[in-house]
Design an enzyme around this catalytic site. Structure first.
Site, PDB file in Angstrom:
ATOM      1  CG  HIS A  18      -2.083   0.889   1.096  1.00  0.00           C
ATOM      2  ND1 HIS A  18      -2.032   2.233   1.340  1.00  0.00           N
ATOM      3  CD2 HIS A  18      -3.347   0.613   0.701  1.00  0.00           C
ATOM      4  CE1 HIS A  18      -3.228   2.751   1.113  1.00  0.00           C
ATOM      5  NE2 HIS A  18      -4.045   1.799   0.723  1.00  0.00           N
ATOM      6  CG  ASP A  64      -8.439  -4.384  -2.771  1.00  0.00           C
ATOM      7  OD1 ASP A  64      -9.626  -4.138  -2.491  1.00  0.00           O
ATOM      8  OD2 ASP A  64      -7.685  -3.565  -3.335  1.00  0.00           O
TER       9      ASP A  64
HETATM   10  N1  ACO Z   1       4.165  -7.747  -4.567  1.00  0.00           N
HETATM   11  C1  ACO Z   1       5.513  -7.735  -4.735  1.00  0.00           C
HETATM   12  N2  ACO Z   1       6.287  -6.627  -4.596  1.00  0.00           N
HETATM   13  C2  ACO Z   1       5.651  -5.492  -4.288  1.00  0.00           C
HETATM   14  C3  ACO Z   1       4.250  -5.411  -4.100  1.00  0.00           C
HETATM   15  C4  ACO Z   1       3.507  -6.603  -4.241  1.00  0.00           C
HETATM   16  N3  ACO Z   1       2.188  -6.600  -4.081  1.00  0.00           N
HETATM   17  N4  ACO Z   1       3.896  -4.146  -3.810  1.00  0.00           N
HETATM   18  C5  ACO Z   1       5.041  -3.422  -3.803  1.00  0.00           C
HETATM   19  N5  ACO Z   1       6.101  -4.252  -4.108  1.00  0.00           N
HETATM   20  C6  ACO Z   1       7.526  -3.847  -4.141  1.00  0.00           C
HETATM   21  C7  ACO Z   1       7.848  -3.085  -5.413  1.00  0.00           C
HETATM   22  O1  ACO Z   1       8.262  -3.947  -6.432  1.00  0.00           O
HETATM   23  C8  ACO Z   1       8.953  -2.166  -4.922  1.00  0.00           C
HETATM   24  O2  ACO Z   1      10.110  -2.941  -4.816  1.00  0.00           O
HETATM   25  P1  ACO Z   1      11.570  -2.263  -5.156  1.00  0.00           P
HETATM   26  O3  ACO Z   1      11.773  -1.236  -4.075  1.00  0.00           O
HETATM   27  O4  ACO Z   1      12.519  -3.394  -5.101  1.00  0.00           O
HETATM   28  O5  ACO Z   1      11.441  -1.653  -6.527  1.00  0.00           O
HETATM   29  C9  ACO Z   1       8.528  -1.811  -3.501  1.00  0.00           C
HETATM   30  O6  ACO Z   1       7.727  -2.940  -3.069  1.00  0.00           O
HETATM   31  C10 ACO Z   1       7.711  -0.540  -3.386  1.00  0.00           C
HETATM   32  O7  ACO Z   1       6.587  -0.662  -4.241  1.00  0.00           O
HETATM   33  P2  ACO Z   1       6.011   0.521  -5.110  1.00  0.00           P
HETATM   34  O8  ACO Z   1       5.327  -0.042  -6.327  1.00  0.00           O
HETATM   35  O9  ACO Z   1       7.053   1.558  -5.319  1.00  0.00           O
HETATM   36  O10 ACO Z   1       4.924   1.112  -4.105  1.00  0.00           O
HETATM   37  P3  ACO Z   1       3.736   2.059  -4.474  1.00  0.00           P
HETATM   38  O11 ACO Z   1       3.399   2.794  -3.248  1.00  0.00           O
HETATM   39  O12 ACO Z   1       4.038   2.874  -5.681  1.00  0.00           O
HETATM   40  O13 ACO Z   1       2.530   1.058  -4.886  1.00  0.00           O
HETATM   41  C11 ACO Z   1       0.762  -0.479  -4.673  1.00  0.00           C
HETATM   42  C12 ACO Z   1       1.546   0.642  -4.011  1.00  0.00           C
HETATM   43  C13 ACO Z   1       0.311  -0.065  -6.088  1.00  0.00           C
HETATM   44  C14 ACO Z   1      -0.496  -0.759  -3.860  1.00  0.00           C
HETATM   45  C15 ACO Z   1       1.651  -1.754  -4.760  1.00  0.00           C
HETATM   46  O14 ACO Z   1       1.971  -2.183  -3.456  1.00  0.00           O
HETATM   47  C16 ACO Z   1       0.981  -2.891  -5.520  1.00  0.00           C
HETATM   48  O15 ACO Z   1       1.088  -2.959  -6.759  1.00  0.00           O
HETATM   49  N6  ACO Z   1       0.252  -3.832  -4.820  1.00  0.00           N
HETATM   50  C17 ACO Z   1      -0.477  -4.873  -5.493  1.00  0.00           C
HETATM   51  C18 ACO Z   1      -1.804  -4.351  -6.016  1.00  0.00           C
HETATM   52  C19 ACO Z   1      -2.780  -4.078  -4.905  1.00  0.00           C
HETATM   53  O16 ACO Z   1      -3.023  -4.895  -4.026  1.00  0.00           O
HETATM   54  N7  ACO Z   1      -3.438  -2.898  -4.980  1.00  0.00           N
HETATM   55  C20 ACO Z   1      -4.469  -2.509  -4.021  1.00  0.00           C
HETATM   56  C21 ACO Z   1      -3.973  -1.432  -3.097  1.00  0.00           C
HETATM   57  S1  ACO Z   1      -5.217  -1.007  -1.928  1.00  0.00           S
HETATM   58  C22 ACO Z   1      -6.256  -0.034  -2.791  1.00  0.00           C
HETATM   59  O17 ACO Z   1      -5.912   0.694  -3.660  1.00  0.00           O
HETATM   60  C23 ACO Z   1      -7.685  -0.140  -2.491  1.00  0.00           C
END
Ligand code: ACO
Length: 429
Positions: free
Chosen positions: A307, A364
């Site tokens: 998140h 979710d």
């Molecule tokens: N699985 C694996 N790795 C992940 C995940 C995940 N679900 N989420 C983040 N990471 C990793 C990224 O690859 C990144 O790694 P790095 O530093 O080695 O590059 C690090 O964690 C930071 O992630 P970001 O994408 O920079 O974080 P951001 O805040 O931009 O994205 C998000 C947040 C979109 C929710 C992300 O965690 C994600 O894609 N999660 C999966 C989709 C999801 O569940 N979305 C629902 C969110 S809740 C809502 O909106 C209602």
């Protein structure tokens, strides 16, 4: 307490930047005059560190895992309140008294039907169309029927327009489902409360009596409360951005619905279920999926994990997880996907990749398991999220219009393209 910070920019006099403090001592630098005074803008892709407004609707502390609507902890609202009461709280700012709640509920009943002409819209969609398509299209189309909602006027009439959206969105969503399975539309019943009315439209058929299951109603009510607002996330910011141009409330909410649909946002609840099913079909290979999520060369992510603001367990996910076992056992449902989800969470939370990045289950992750137990197909999960989020979007839209500081949303950019060049006629290129 210091009220400003000093910014030293190359070749310029030191610049005083005002410090703004929120009621929970959140701190911000007010850079609204930065460009005018220095020629600099700030650059923050994804708005990771940018506050776009001041708001008194929802407080969240992502480090501590705190979420409050209008000051009330989400845990307490989930335990003691109802979705309709929470909707009133978000939109009006305070919990309603009995009279206010009755009047608000009456409005939601009185506005639950959609114009008969709108039923023809469904004929234009294929039965395989995702219900988020018809939901967004039809919410936007409501502006065609309630023209008094145009521009600023829609702020004055918000009490009636917000009741219309909240009431009709249920009917629109249930009709989309009926269309997708080829069953006749079931009309709303004024005598039924909010969630029961929706479930009746979804699952009753003219050919057979249908008994509304109170446990289904309670489970849905709980989930809608937990989804009702979440401050300036992607869809809510969309509602504000679109509304800032004085687009009407229906157009603004419809835009929010579309932003919500993306798999990185509300669309993740459907993706989580697909992922859990895939793991199940692969013989429960939780480790293989965790490995894939960690692989930088694989675009796969653990859906329902991570998140932007929670760097701790999402308090909404915690509540849903706590209720999952109880609700499923009350409904007499044994779902192997719940066990897979728990195993996946346990495995990920022990893994240094997820620990170092503070990746926890978000709202979710477990919600779909409850929706599935109620009998909802996975393509309706994001629609359910939207139903829950409607009062939050309306409250944010209202607050934005009532805020004298609101201006049309218009970010800037740093241009990195070609410098000025001369046009070359096509025969000389
Ligand atoms: N699985 C694996 N790795 C992940 C995940 C995940 N679900 N989420 C983040 N990471 C990793 C990224 O690859 C990144 O790694 P790095 O530093 O080695 O590059 C690090 O964690 C930071 O992630 P970001 O994408 O920079 O974080 P951001 O805040 O931009 O994205 C998000 C947040 C979109 C929710 C992300 O965690 C994600 O894609 N999660 C999966 C989709 C999801 O569940 N979305 C629902 C969110 S809740 C809502 O909106 C209602």
């Amino acid at each position: 307490m210091t009220n400003s910070a000093t910014l030293h920019l190359p070749g310029q006099e030191p610049l005083e930047i005002p410090i703004i403090r929120g009621s929970e001592n959140e701190r911000a630098l007010d850079i609204s005059l930065l460009r005018a005074k220095s020629g600099y803008i700030t650059l923050d892709p994804g708005f990771v560190n940018t506050g776009a407004c001041s708001s008194s609707i929802t407080y969240l502390d992502g480090e501590k895992g705190i979420l409050r609507y209008r000051g009330y902890p989400i845990e307490e609202l989930a335990q003691k309140s109802t979705f309709v009461e929470v909707a009133y709280l978000l939109i009006h700012g305070n919990l309603p008294d009995q009279y206010q709640l009755t009047e608000f509920s009456k409005k939601l009943s009185n506005h639950s039907m959609i114009h008969e002409d709108m039923k023809h819209f469904y004929d234009g969609f294929s039965s395989t169309a995702h219900p988020m398509v018809s939901l967004s299209t039809m919410v936007a189309s409501l502006s065609a029927y309630y023209s008094e909602a145009t521009g600023r006027a829609s702020v004055k009439d918000l009490h009636i327009n917000s009741a219309r959206i909240m009431a009709k969105v249920r009917t629109i969503a249930a009709f989309s489902y009926k269309k997708s399975i080829g069953q006749p539309f079931v009309y709303p019943l004024d005598s039924l409360p909010y969630c029961a009315n929706f479930l009746n439209m979804m699952f009753s058929v003219p050919a057979q009596p249908y008994e509304i299951d109170e446990d289904h109603v309670k489970a849905m009510d709980l989930l809608l409360i937990l989804h009702a607002d979440h401050e300036q996330n992607c869809s809510t910011s969309t509602v504000r951005v679109v509304g800032s141009s004085q687009a009407n409330v229906y157009a603004s909410v419809a835009s929010g619905i579309l932003a919500l649909w993306g798999p990185l946002h509300g669309g993740a609840n459907q993706q989580v279920l697909d992922m859990l099913l895939q793991i199940y079909e692969n013989g429960g290979d939780v480790d293989g999926f965790v490995m894939r999520a960690k692989n930088p060369n694989d675009s796969f992510r653990l859906m329902g994990f991570g998140h932007r603001v929670y760097k701790n367990y999402d308090p909404r996910a915690k509540i849903i997880k706590e209720h999952c076992d109880r609700i499923l056992s009350k409904l007499g449902v044994q779902d192997p996907l719940l066990e897979i989800a728990k195993k996946l969470e346990e495995r990920a939370l022990l893994d240094s990749y997820f620990v170092e990045r503070n990746l926890y289950p978000n709202i979710d992750f477990y919600s779909g398991i409850i929706y599935r137990a109620i009998g909802l197909p996975s393509n309706m999960f994001t629609v359910m999220f939207a139903l829950g989020r409607i009062p939050g979007w309306i409250a944010q839209w209202k607050e934005m219009h009532e805020d004298s500081q609101t201006r049309i949303a218009r970010p800037r950019q740093i241009y990195i393209g070609e410098n000025a060049r001369t046009y070359i006629p096509i025969n000389q290129r």
